[in-house]
Design a protein around this motif. Structure first.
Motif, PDB file in Angstrom:
ATOM      1  N   ALA A 153       9.993  10.288  -0.969  1.00 38.05           N
ATOM      2  CA  ALA A 153      11.086   9.310  -0.994  1.00 38.05           C
ATOM      3  C   ALA A 153      11.970   9.488  -2.213  1.00 38.05           C
ATOM      4  N   THR A 154      12.997   8.669  -2.268  1.00 39.75           N
ATOM      5  CA  THR A 154      13.887   8.611  -3.430  1.00 39.75           C
ATOM      6  C   THR A 154      13.900   7.176  -3.949  1.00 39.75           C
ATOM      7  N   PRO A 155      14.329   6.982  -5.183  1.00 40.97           N
ATOM      8  CA  PRO A 155      14.396   5.620  -5.732  1.00 40.97           C
ATOM      9  C   PRO A 155      15.235   4.672  -4.876  1.00 40.97           C
ATOM     10  N   VAL A 156      16.347   5.171  -4.312  1.00 41.57           N
ATOM     11  CA  VAL A 156      17.208   4.301  -3.504  1.00 41.57           C
ATOM     12  C   VAL A 156      16.399   3.655  -2.377  1.00 41.57           C
ATOM     13  N   HIS A 157      15.551   4.430  -1.731  1.00 38.94           N
ATOM     14  CA  HIS A 157      14.771   3.892  -0.619  1.00 38.94           C
ATOM     15  C   HIS A 157      13.612   3.033  -1.106  1.00 38.94           C
ATOM     16  N   LEU A 158      12.969   3.474  -2.172  1.00 42.43           N
ATOM     17  CA  LEU A 158      11.822   2.705  -2.664  1.00 42.43           C
ATOM     18  C   LEU A 158      12.247   1.332  -3.161  1.00 42.43           C
ATOM     19  N   ARG A 159      13.438   1.253  -3.764  1.00 43.35           N
ATOM     20  CA  ARG A 159      13.929  -0.046  -4.249  1.00 43.35           C
ATOM     21  C   ARG A 159      14.017  -1.062  -3.119  1.00 43.35           C
ATOM     22  N   ARG A 160      14.373  -0.604  -1.923  1.00 47.41           N
ATOM     23  CA  ARG A 160      14.462  -1.530  -0.783  1.00 47.41           C
ATOM     24  C   ARG A 160      13.096  -1.761  -0.145  1.00 47.41           C
ATOM     25  N   MET A 161      12.285  -0.716  -0.162  1.00 48.05           N
ATOM     26  CA  MET A 161      11.019  -0.784   0.553  1.00 48.05           C
ATOM     27  C   MET A 161      10.056  -1.782  -0.064  1.00 48.05           C
ATOM     28  N   ILE A 162      10.111  -1.926  -1.398  1.00 46.98           N
ATOM     29  CA  ILE A 162       9.119  -2.815  -2.026  1.00 46.98           C
ATOM     30  C   ILE A 162       9.357  -4.277  -1.647  1.00 46.98           C
ATOM     31  N   HIS A 163      10.501  -4.579  -1.049  1.00 46.81           N
ATOM     32  CA  HIS A 163      10.741  -5.966  -0.638  1.00 46.81           C
ATOM     33  C   HIS A 163      10.181  -6.265   0.745  1.00 46.81           C
ATOM     34  N   ARG A 164       9.655  -5.279   1.411  1.00 45.57           N
ATOM     35  CA  ARG A 164       9.181  -5.498   2.779  1.00 45.57           C
ATOM     36  C   ARG A 164       7.668  -5.688   2.796  1.00 45.57           C
ATOM     37  N   PRO A 165       7.219  -6.785   3.410  1.00 44.89           N
ATOM     38  CA  PRO A 165       5.773  -7.056   3.426  1.00 44.89           C
ATOM     39  C   PRO A 165       4.965  -5.959   4.127  1.00 44.89           C
ATOM     40  N   GLU A 166       5.592  -5.255   5.081  1.00 38.35           N
ATOM     41  CA  GLU A 166       4.830  -4.218   5.807  1.00 38.35           C
ATOM     42  C   GLU A 166       4.353  -3.114   4.872  1.00 38.35           C
ATOM     43  N   LEU A 167       5.015  -2.957   3.726  1.00 37.53           N
ATOM     44  CA  LEU A 167       4.580  -1.896   2.818  1.00 37.53           C
ATOM     45  C   LEU A 167       3.152  -2.166   2.352  1.00 37.53           C
ATOM     46  N   GLY A 168       2.870  -3.416   1.995  1.00 38.15           N
ATOM     47  CA  GLY A 168       1.532  -3.783   1.529  1.00 38.15           C
ATOM     48  C   GLY A 168       0.466  -3.555   2.590  1.00 38.15           C
ATOM     49  N   GLU A 169       0.875  -3.670   3.864  1.00 37.94           N
ATOM     50  CA  GLU A 169      -0.090  -3.469   4.953  1.00 37.94           C
ATOM     51  C   GLU A 169      -0.528  -2.012   5.060  1.00 37.94           C
ATOM     52  N   LEU A 170       0.206  -1.116   4.410  1.00 39.18           N
ATOM     53  CA  LEU A 170      -0.153   0.309   4.454  1.00 39.18           C
ATOM     54  C   LEU A 170      -1.143   0.690   3.360  1.00 39.18           C
ATOM     55  N   ARG A 171      -1.531  -0.290   2.546  1.00 37.80           N
ATOM     56  CA  ARG A 171      -2.467  -0.018   1.448  1.00 37.80           C
ATOM     57  C   ARG A 171      -3.724   0.667   1.980  1.00 37.80           C
ATOM     58  N   GLY A 172      -4.141   1.733   1.304  1.00 35.70           N
ATOM     59  CA  GLY A 172      -5.341   2.450   1.743  1.00 35.70           C
ATOM     60  C   GLY A 172      -5.027   3.552   2.743  1.00 35.70           C
ATOM     61  N   ARG A 173      -3.851   3.453   3.403  1.00 29.02           N
ATOM     62  CA  ARG A 173      -3.497   4.491   4.386  1.00 29.02           C
ATOM     63  C   ARG A 173      -2.312   5.325   3.902  1.00 29.02           C
ATOM     64  N   LEU A 174      -1.388   4.672   3.203  1.00 30.81           N
ATOM     65  CA  LEU A 174      -0.293   5.428   2.566  1.00 30.81           C
ATOM     66  C   LEU A 174      -0.851   5.860   1.214  1.00 30.81           C
ATOM     67  N   VAL A 175      -1.396   7.074   1.168  1.00 34.35           N
ATOM     68  CA  VAL A 175      -2.220   7.453   0.017  1.00 34.35           C
ATOM     69  C   VAL A 175      -1.422   7.997  -1.155  1.00 34.35           C
ATOM     70  N   ALA A 176      -0.167   8.394  -0.947  1.00 34.76           N
ATOM     71  CA  ALA A 176       0.642   8.820  -2.085  1.00 34.76           C
ATOM     72  C   ALA A 176       2.118   8.690  -1.739  1.00 34.76           C
ATOM     73  N   VAL A 177       2.881   8.255  -2.743  1.00 33.19           N
ATOM     74  CA  VAL A 177       4.332   8.168  -2.609  1.00 33.19           C
ATOM     75  C   VAL A 177       4.936   9.086  -3.665  1.00 33.19           C
ATOM     76  N   PHE A 178       5.777  10.004  -3.232  1.00 30.81           N
ATOM     77  CA  PHE A 178       6.490  10.865  -4.175  1.00 30.81           C
ATOM     78  C   PHE A 178       7.899  10.333  -4.343  1.00 30.81           C
ATOM     79  N   SER A 179       8.399  10.422  -5.566  1.00 37.39           N
ATOM     80  CA  SER A 179       9.772   9.992  -5.815  1.00 37.39           C
ATOM     81  C   SER A 179      10.457  11.033  -6.668  1.00 37.39           C
ATOM     82  N   SER A 180      11.651  11.416  -6.245  1.00 37.08           N
ATOM     83  CA  SER A 180      12.452  12.339  -7.038  1.00 37.08           C
ATOM     84  C   SER A 180      13.904  12.153  -6.648  1.00 37.08           C
ATOM     85  N   GLY A 181      14.783  12.901  -7.293  1.00 40.78           N
ATOM     86  CA  GLY A 181      16.191  12.799  -6.956  1.00 40.78           C
ATOM     87  C   GLY A 181      16.926  11.802  -7.824  1.00 40.78           C
ATOM     88  N   GLY A 182      16.291  11.270  -8.839  1.00 42.73           N
ATOM     89  CA  GLY A 182      16.943  10.323  -9.733  1.00 42.73           C
ATOM     90  C   GLY A 182      15.870   9.517 -10.422  1.00 42.73           C
TER      91      GLY A 182
END
Lengths: 93, 608
Positions: B249-278
């Motif tokens: 991902a990029t910071p632009v997307h992550l900034r929006r994603m952290i506001h969505r409750p569904e992100l927390g539901e991925l805990r344990g299954r979304l095992v790594a998030v990469f961020s680059s591009g800024g």
């Protein structure tokens, strides 16, 4: 809710304010946004960051969540008219 | 909303292979390579398509005696197929950063054919090979040679240079192969073991996406998403359908994603998030950590250098950057970072590449970023050289001078443009400001990605240069602190010295500040006058004045639309105050005092 009775035209006018406010658009007034003109690229010329920002603003203001289907979302974001229809159908506030 | 299918299960992770050996790797025919909704692509399909497409490409190479191909595809699997086929045929893939007609038009004359999905208008008569359209050869027909030659140049990427010229960068297969190997060796152990599906919000047309969402997944046997959804509302349900996943991902997307409750539901299954591009702001980094239980893995690099370093932010202090194995860093005398590594495109000179980023290197070899040494900024994940865009704007007949400046808007960096118009355009802008600005945007639109276009414009009589003739960023940014329409666009300098500035202007009828002041009887509000004073002072003093107080404010006669007026500014002897006076021209041509006052200023910044 008090907003439920709002007419499509009034909602469209409100959405134009939301767009200008949320996206911090300068040099354009609500009256200058054409209801049926494309919002992205040609027309108003919004970009991908605007699309993300606008989706958040709509959720905050009307409690609507856009679709998980990108093609469907492209239709929703087509114009102020299509946005108005989407918001009217799905708003919870 | 939720996906009714059971989470996809992906068996065991196959052994990792080198990029040059990928097509001849001992991997199961049916091993999943890529996926999209309702679609899954196997290793056999990939190899079969690559071999079939490579045959066609060899024909083109033989006939045309050129081996450069423009590669541009919306679908990441089609892109991967095209990329490997071009390499297989011994060709070079040119990766345009976007579909802007200008970027395509410049590259088309340099290529033999196009690979990917193109409209006939985009192709402009050149042959198009669509990886989706080829008939895959049978898996058994794949080559049994030694694989690809690591020394061959396989790709050419484009990025904006700091001097105003776009740059072409060649990548040999070895650059990509060694980086993929390093990523798996260094970062692979941080991903929970076992198979995982790779989702992404970034395009494969850029190096970060090419490596992280296509080549590394291919070599490590992790299936990657062929689609690139824009919205978190689209992406999150797709990830919820996977048993285990990674996100590029990029910071632009992550900034929006952290506001969505569904992100927390991925805990344990979304095992790594990469961020680059800024730069990833701390709030977002910690927000991701809180919801997923592990911090995003940030990658620092560039198109020239490939990956340089990585880090994970935490709640205590500033997390330092650790170089990737094989990367050597050194500090240049001007504080910039020199990078040598097997991934750097330096034409084999071994000199490495000096980045535009200033750093501080610690004794343990980690480093901290300390801003850019040049005028290159990131908008979204796109790199923009302000001088490059300024040169492009200067070629417009209506623009005499222009300065671009980064602005913060809703947490994102955007571009603001300060323009001195030529005389004819000034009059046009007074009649119809919007059309003039639209013409400038259209001038840039063919070449620049839309997110890079200036969002806000200020039309000024002269650029706010300081005593040394430089353009201080704060003085430019100060022009954007209030909105465009309340300003008077054309204030003419009548007198200017160190202690005194006199500007002349006319109150335009369409001034936005007149709205609501008052219906039927428009007058320029006092607060708008103070904004004009502040802006004029910013241009004059070369810095945004820090206002402590407004004293002795007096409004004698109102300023009305159509009034000609003069604004007098006088600096107090100590430099800590500023007197202003608006005089309008009376009916007899004599000046009439409209308003006056004194601004108490903060201490002057020491000269840098």
């Amino acid at each position: 809710m008090e907003n439920e009775e709002i007419s499509p035209a009034a909602l469209e006018a409100e959405l134009k304010d939301v767009i200008i406010e949320a996206l911090m658009l300068e040099d354009i007034t609500p009256a200058e946004i054409e209801t049926e003109a494309p919002l992205f690229v040609e027309g108003l010329g919004l970009d991908s960051i605007d699309a993300l920002e606008l989706a958040m603003a709509l959720e905050e203001r009307y409690g609507v969540q856009i679709s998980e289907d990108p093609e469907e979302n492209q239709k929703i974001f087509e114009s102020v008219r299509s946005l108005g229809e989407f918001v009217a159908r799905h708003r919870v506030k | 909303m939720s996906d009714s299918r059971p989470p996809a299960a992906d068996g065991a992770l196959p052994p990792s292979v080198s990029l040059s050996q990928l097509l001849i790797a001992p991997r199961a025919k049916g091993a999943p390579v890529a996926f999209a909704r309702g679609r899954e692509e196997s290793f056999a399909d990939l190899v079969g398509r690559v071999e079939a497409l490579a045959r066609q490409l060899r024909h083109h190479i033989a006939r045309q005696r050129g081996s450069r191909f423009l590669l541009l595809a919306r679908d990441s699997y089609d892109f991967a197929t095209g990329f490997l086929a071009i390499a297989r045929a011994g060709g070079v893939a040119l990766l345009p950063p976007n579909r802007q007609p200008g970027s395509l038009a410049r590259l088309l004359p340099t290529v033999t054919a196009l690979v990917g999905d193109f409209s006939s208008e985009e192709a402009a008569g050149l042959p198009v090979l669509d990886p989706r359209e080829v008939d895959p050869l049978p898996f058994a027909a794949r080559g049994d040679d030694a694989g690809l030659d690591p020394s061959q140049v396989v790709a050419e990427l484009f990025t904006s240079g700091s001097t105003g010229e776009a740059k072409h960068l060649e990548k040999a297969l070895s650059h990509l192969e060694s980086e993929v190997r390093t990523l798996e060796e260094t970062l692979g152990p941080m991903l929970a073991s076992g198979p995982a599906r790779v989702f992404a919000t970034v395009s494969h047309q850029h190096l970060y996406g090419l490596l992280f969402r296509v080549l590394w997944p291919l070599c490590s046997g992790r299936p990657f998403a062929a689609e690139t959804p824009l919205h978190p509302e689209e992406l999150l349900p797709r990830m919820a359908g996977a048993e285990r996943c990674l996100l590029v991902a990029t910071p632009v997307h992550l900034r929006r994603m952290i506001h969505r409750p569904e992100l927390g539901e991925l805990r344990g299954r979304l095992v790594a998030v990469f961020s680059s591009g800024g730069p990833l702001d701390r709030e977002t980094a910690l927000g991701v950590t809180e919801r997923l239980g592990s911090a995003p893995i940030e990658i620092f690099g560039s198109t020239e250098t490939g990956g340089v370093a990585w880090r994970r932010q935490h709640a205590e202090g500033e997390a330092p950057w650790s170089t990737l194995p094989g990367v050597e860093i050194a500090l240049e005398s001007d504080g910039r970072l020199r990078v040598r590594s097997p991934f750097v495109s330096d034409g084999g000179s071994g000199e490495g590449f000096v980045m535009g980023d200033r750093v501080e290197i610690a004794a343990d070899g980690t480093f901290a970023l300390r801003g850019r040494a040049d005028r290159v900024i990131k908008v979204g994940e796109k790199r923009l050289s302000l001088p490059e865009m300024e040169s492009a704007l200067r070629t417009h007949a209506w623009i005499e001078e222009v300065a671009l400046v980064p602005l913060e808007q809703a947490g994102e960096t955007r571009v603001g443009a300060v323009v001195v118009l030529d005389e004819s355009a000034r009059q046009a802008a007074q009649r119809d400001r919007r059309s003039v600005l639209a013409a400038f945007s259209e001038h840039l639109a063919p070449d620049w990605d839309r997110v890079l276009l200036p969002r806000a414009w200020r039309l000024v009589d002269e650029l706010p240069r300081d005593a040394q003739g430089k353009l201080p960023t704060p003085a430019l940014q100060a022009l954007f602190e209030s909105r465009a329409r309340p300003r008077i666009p054309n204030l003419e300098v009548q007198e200017r010295s160190a202690s005194r500035l006199v500007l002349a202007g006319r109150v335009p009828e369409d001034l936005a500040a007149l709205e609501g002041h008052f219906p039927g009887h428009p007058i320029v509000p006092g607060v708008a006058q103070l904004v004009w004073v502040r802006d004029a002072a910013a241009g004059w003093l070369g810095r945004a004045p820090e206002l402590r107080a407004v004293e002795a404010l007096k409004f004698a006669k109102p300023l009305l639309p159509g009034h000609e007026f003069r604004l007098h500014l006088e600096r107090g002897p100590e430099g800590d105050s500023l007197r202003f006076r608006f005089e309008r021209t009376g009916e007899d041509g004599e000046p009439v005092l409209s308003s006056s006052g004194r601004l108490a200023l903060g201490a002057e910044e020491p000269e840098a």
